[in-house]
Design a protein around this motif. Structure first.
Motif, PDB file in Angstrom:
ATOM      1  N   ALA A   1       0.837  -1.202   0.000  1.00  0.00           N
ATOM      2  CA  ALA A   1       0.000   0.000   0.000  1.00  0.00           C
ATOM      3  C   ALA A   1       0.874   1.256   0.000  1.00  0.00           C
ATOM      4  CB  ALA A   1      -0.907  -0.006   1.233  1.00  0.00           C
ATOM      5  N   ASP A   2       0.231   2.388  -0.273  1.00  0.00           N
ATOM      6  CA  ASP A   2       0.943   3.659  -0.193  1.00  0.00           C
ATOM      7  C   ASP A   2       1.405   3.905   1.239  1.00  0.00           C
ATOM      8  OD1 ASP A   2       0.561   4.181  -2.865  1.00  0.00           O
ATOM      9  OD2 ASP A   2      -1.177   5.489  -2.550  1.00  0.00           O
ATOM     10  N   VAL A   3       2.551   4.595   1.354  1.00  0.00           N
ATOM     11  CA  VAL A   3       3.039   4.981   2.676  1.00  0.00           C
ATOM     12  C   VAL A   3       2.369   6.300   3.052  1.00  0.00           C
ATOM     13  CG1 VAL A   3       5.040   5.592   4.067  1.00  0.00           C
ATOM     14  CG2 VAL A   3       5.239   3.826   2.293  1.00  0.00           C
ATOM     15  N   THR A   4       1.482   6.228   4.018  1.00  0.00           N
ATOM     16  CA  THR A   4       0.781   7.411   4.513  1.00  0.00           C
ATOM     17  C   THR A   4       0.903   7.450   6.029  1.00  0.00           C
ATOM     18  OG1 THR A   4      -1.318   6.232   4.780  1.00  0.00           O
ATOM     19  CG2 THR A   4      -0.882   7.246   2.613  1.00  0.00           C
ATOM     20  N   GLU A   5       0.601   8.590   6.611  1.00  0.00           N
ATOM     21  CA  GLU A   5       0.634   8.693   8.073  1.00  0.00           C
ATOM     22  C   GLU A   5      -0.386   7.741   8.697  1.00  0.00           C
ATOM     23  OE1 GLU A   5       0.465  12.590   9.677  1.00  0.00           O
ATOM     24  OE2 GLU A   5       2.293  13.267   8.650  1.00  0.00           O
ATOM     25  N   GLU A   6      -1.530   7.571   8.028  1.00  0.00           N
ATOM     26  CA  GLU A   6      -2.561   6.668   8.539  1.00  0.00           C
ATOM     27  C   GLU A   6      -2.062   5.221   8.555  1.00  0.00           C
ATOM     28  OE1 GLU A   6      -4.239  10.389   7.331  1.00  0.00           O
ATOM     29  OE2 GLU A   6      -3.024   8.952   6.194  1.00  0.00           O
ATOM     30  N   ALA A   7      -1.381   4.819   7.460  1.00  0.00           N
ATOM     31  CA  ALA A   7      -0.857   3.452   7.384  1.00  0.00           C
ATOM     32  C   ALA A   7       0.237   3.225   8.424  1.00  0.00           C
ATOM     33  CB  ALA A   7      -0.317   3.177   5.981  1.00  0.00           C
ATOM     34  N   LEU A   8       1.076   4.221   8.625  1.00  0.00           N
ATOM     35  CA  LEU A   8       2.160   4.090   9.606  1.00  0.00           C
ATOM     36  C   LEU A   8       1.616   4.098  11.033  1.00  0.00           C
ATOM     37  CD1 LEU A   8       4.842   6.403   7.957  1.00  0.00           C
ATOM     38  CD2 LEU A   8       4.679   3.908   7.850  1.00  0.00           C
ATOM     39  N   THR A   9       0.584   4.884  11.261  1.00  0.00           N
ATOM     40  CA  THR A   9      -0.055   4.879  12.581  1.00  0.00           C
ATOM     41  C   THR A   9      -0.616   3.496  12.893  1.00  0.00           C
ATOM     42  OG1 THR A   9      -0.627   7.235  12.451  1.00  0.00           O
ATOM     43  CG2 THR A   9      -1.912   5.871  13.973  1.00  0.00           C
ATOM     44  N   ALA A  10      -1.284   2.909  11.911  1.00  0.00           N
ATOM     45  CA  ALA A  10      -1.845   1.566  12.101  1.00  0.00           C
ATOM     46  C   ALA A  10      -0.744   0.551  12.370  1.00  0.00           C
ATOM     47  CB  ALA A  10      -2.653   1.164  10.866  1.00  0.00           C
ATOM     48  N   MET A  11       0.374   0.664  11.663  1.00  0.00           N
ATOM     49  CA  MET A  11       1.489  -0.254  11.867  1.00  0.00           C
ATOM     50  C   MET A  11       2.045  -0.122  13.281  1.00  0.00           C
ATOM     51  SD  MET A  11       5.122  -0.518   9.766  1.00  0.00           S
ATOM     52  CE  MET A  11       4.302  -0.700   8.179  1.00  0.00           C
ATOM     53  N   ALA A  12       2.254   1.120  13.727  1.00  0.00           N
ATOM     54  CA  ALA A  12       2.813   1.349  15.058  1.00  0.00           C
ATOM     55  C   ALA A  12       1.880   0.844  16.149  1.00  0.00           C
ATOM     56  CB  ALA A  12       3.104   2.842  15.240  1.00  0.00           C
ATOM     57  N   GLU A  13       0.592   1.106  15.981  1.00  0.00           N
ATOM     58  CA  GLU A  13      -0.368   0.692  17.007  1.00  0.00           C
ATOM     59  C   GLU A  13      -0.507  -0.829  17.043  1.00  0.00           C
ATOM     60  OE1 GLU A  13      -3.884   2.933  16.113  1.00  0.00           O
ATOM     61  OE2 GLU A  13      -3.140   4.746  17.129  1.00  0.00           O
ATOM     62  N   GLU A  14      -0.480  -1.460  15.878  1.00  0.00           N
ATOM     63  CA  GLU A  14      -0.572  -2.913  15.835  1.00  0.00           C
ATOM     64  C   GLU A  14       0.582  -3.576  16.576  1.00  0.00           C
ATOM     65  OE1 GLU A  14      -0.566  -6.536  12.516  1.00  0.00           O
ATOM     66  OE2 GLU A  14      -0.779  -4.447  11.875  1.00  0.00           O
TER      67      GLU A  14
END
Length: 250
Positions: A171-184
């Protein structure tokens, strides 16, 4: 074949012909015209000479580039292998250091990733250094800032985990995607995003770019295997051969 390379090869070819047995600079204008005509006729009759000259020229250029790269590695060795901020994995006490300049959005970096991983894990004696070198746009920069911030906040193990995820992320690298990764992963997400925008993270990226410029690196992936620098993707077998050569020479 570029016009400049063709011209250089022609000059190399001339040095191997009997037509070059005298000083061109001492010719009259008329003699130079005759000489040029003879040279053209000779090369038309013996095109293999030009092909041989091109091969010699390319070998010379490759040898000169290799010698220049060795000098660049030696001059910048401390910053390459021990800068104090880059991730160091594999075997920290390994007998050879492999440095990789990479971009998470680079297709060839992604292609190389499983092979680099296999190389390090199967060898067991490689000290592996990652240089964050985002050059392919805003998503590349965002991914590197996130990875570096994770290393600063959560440590090396978390960094390498994120590094692997970013390398395989479709997927595209976005702040939303990175936030989800960090929280997971249970990371301190607010702290990581605060670090992403810090001067220290930006300074690391700037220092890596400056180092790459000094090393004449303008693409990814680029590798340093011991004393040898290689630009571009390499298959696993080729990397193993280079390491074997470096160890034999060392």
């Amino acid at each position: 074949m570029t016009p400049r390379l063709l011209l250089s090869a022609a000059l190399v070819a001339l040095t191997a012909t009997p037509l070059a047995a005298f000083e061109i600079g001492e010719m009259t204008a008329e003699e130079r015209m005759i000489f040029r005509s003879e040279v053209r006729a000779y090369l038309m009759d013996n095109p293999e000479v030009l092909l041989e000259a091109i091969d010699v020229l390319e070998r010379r250029q490759a040898e000169e580039q290799a010698a220049n790269d060795v000098a660049l590695v030696e001059t910048n060795r401390e910053e390459l292998v021990n800068d104090g901020y880059s991730y160091v994995g594999g075997n920290p006490d390994g007998d050879i250091t492999v440095v990789e300049f990479l971009d998470y959005r680079c297709g060839y970096c992604r292609k190389a990733h499983p092979e680099v991983t296999e190389l390090i894990e199967s060898d067991g004696n490689i000290r592996y250094v990652i240089k964050e070198f985002p050059i392919l746009g805003e998503q590349s920069v965002l991914a590197s800032r996130f990875a570096i911030a994770v290393k600063q906040v959560e440590g090396d193990e978390a960094y390498y985990d994120v590094h692997n995820d970013l390398m395989t992320m479709r997927a595209d690298v976005t702040e939303e995607a990175l936030t989800a990764m960090a929280e997971e992963k249970g990371f301190d997400t607010p702290e990581i995003f605060a670090a992403m925008n810090s001067d220290s993270v930006q300074e690391i990226i700037m220092q890596n770019r400056a180092l790459a410029q000094r090393m004449q690196i303008n693409g990814t992936p680029s590798f340093i295997f011991g004393d040898e620098m290689l630009r571009g993707y390499l298959p696993l077998d080729a990397m193993r051969e280079i390491l074997a050569e470096e160890r034999a020479e060392g």
